[in-house]
Design an enzyme around this catalytic site. Structure first.
Site, mmCIF file in Angstrom:
data_model
loop_
_atom_site.group_PDB
_atom_site.id
_atom_site.type_symbol
_atom_site.label_atom_id
_atom_site.label_comp_id
_atom_site.label_asym_id
_atom_site.label_seq_id
_atom_site.Cartn_x
_atom_site.Cartn_y
_atom_site.Cartn_z
ATOM 1 N N GLU A 19 0.950 5.591 0.551
ATOM 2 C CA GLU A 19 0.266 6.904 1.374
ATOM 3 C C GLU A 19 0.812 7.963 0.603
ATOM 4 O O GLU A 19 1.839 8.306 0.426
ATOM 5 C CB GLU A 19 0.863 6.873 2.636
ATOM 6 N N HIS A 45 3.881 -0.842 3.839
ATOM 7 C CA HIS A 45 3.176 0.381 3.550
ATOM 8 C C HIS A 45 4.071 1.452 3.194
ATOM 9 O O HIS A 45 4.950 1.948 4.247
ATOM 10 C CB HIS A 45 2.028 0.678 4.626
ATOM 11 N N ASP A 66 -2.262 14.518 15.447
ATOM 12 C CA ASP A 66 -1.308 15.396 15.994
ATOM 13 C C ASP A 66 -1.942 16.605 16.364
ATOM 14 O O ASP A 66 -2.914 17.281 15.867
ATOM 15 C CB ASP A 66 -0.178 15.844 15.172
ATOM 16 N N SER A 86 0.853 -1.184 -0.030
ATOM 17 C CA SER A 86 -0.075 -0.041 -0.257
ATOM 18 C C SER A 86 0.842 1.407 -0.142
ATOM 19 O O SER A 86 2.119 1.112 0.398
ATOM 20 C CB SER A 86 -1.186 -0.048 1.206
ATOM 21 N N PHE A 92 11.546 15.007 10.246
ATOM 22 C CA PHE A 92 10.402 13.968 10.514
ATOM 23 C C PHE A 92 10.417 13.179 11.661
ATOM 24 O O PHE A 92 9.694 13.133 12.463
ATOM 25 C CB PHE A 92 10.073 13.091 9.190
#
Length: 282
Positions: free
Chosen positions: A11, A262, A103, A9, A212
């Site tokens: 994102e 993913h 968040d 998958s 990140f």
């Protein structure tokens, strides 16, 4: 035991400009060659990208090629808004949701900013509103959530999400396969048996990755951090090395029995495709 079928998958984040939308469409066309199970789309807290999330998942779903999976977060979201989104997703034929706490936006205090405070409450709300219509993905943290008070408390929060009705989970990205192996062992001891798919972050820019990682608590191992720093402004060499490192990580995870991968694409296809090529994934 290894799964019979590997699930891939990808994102995306919802673009805000027409150029961004064109870039995402191009990435989609390239990444669909991997025959992914679904494309997920992130959800900005506080309304920052929520409308764009809806528009993006509807566009993907209406292509009729692959399933779209919107992220849905409960921070800053009231039940009426969540209910309205769920109804719209059902009307557009969407059957998978990634349910997250989300968040907390800057400027909010320490209390709950919406009607629901925890992801487990969001999962329960989705089940109460829609029954079994949606396949619900939740987040997992092999290196533990940065706001967790303890490792055991973090595992208990994950168990609560599963008990509330989660079907499967996607992990935060990491670069230490032992963290994933230990997390699976701990889940098994707690009786958690849903599929837990590792989240994979390609390496294309060290400064961006470090930013990140500092924000989400994902660890960049010392050996990797120093090696990436050594490349300096040589992005081509850094990206080639990143593909090698992440492909090796993916293979280690698949050898551990990971049910899928993913990819956090950042709306770019090249690194993901190069990693897939090294792994002979189709």
């Amino acid at each position: 035991m290894k799964p019979d079928k590997l699930t891939l998958s990808c994102e995306f984040f919802p673009p805000r400009t027409e150029k961004g939308r064109d870039n995402l469409r191009q990435a989609y066309e390239q990444l669909k060659t991997l025959n992914p199970a679904f494309f997920s789309v992130t959800f900005g807290a506080g309304g920052s990208t929520q409308e764009n999330t809806l528009d993006t998942v509807v566009e993907i779903q209406q292509r009729g090629e692959y399933d779209a999976a919107p992220h849905l977060s409960c921070i800053t979201s009231d039940k009426a808004m969540l209910r309205n989104l769920l109804q719209q997703y059902q009307q557009h034929g969407i059957q998978r949701i990634v349910a997250l706490r989300g968040d907390r936006p800057s400027g909010f205090g320490s209390g709950a900013a919406g009607d629901l405070e925890y992801a487990s409450e969001l999962v329960q709300f989705i089940r109460e509103e829609t029954g079994d219509h949606f396949h619900i993905e939740v987040a997992a943290y092999p290196e533990f959530h940065p706001q967790a008070t303890s490792a055991q408390a973090d595992l208990e929060f994950f168990r609560q999400k599963v008990a509330a009705g989660a079907d499967s989970a996607i992990t935060q990205y990491f670069y230490n396969p032992d963290a994933y192996a230990r997390f699976l062992d701990n889940c098994a001891k707690m009786g958690i048996d849903i599929p837990i798919v590792p989240g994979i972050m390609p390496i294309s820019n060290y400064q961006q990755l470090a930013r990140f990682s500092d924000g989400c608590g994902a660890e960049i191992p010392r050996w990797l951090r120093w090696r990436l720093q050594d490349f300096g402004d040589d992005l081509a060499s850094l990206q080639a090395y990143g593909v090698e490192v992440v492909a090796r990580l993916c293979q280690d995870l698949l050898d551990l029995g990971a049910p899928g991968l993913h990819f956090y694409t950042l709306n770019k296809a090249d690194s993901v495709l190069n990693i897939a090529k090294q792994l002979n994934l189709r």
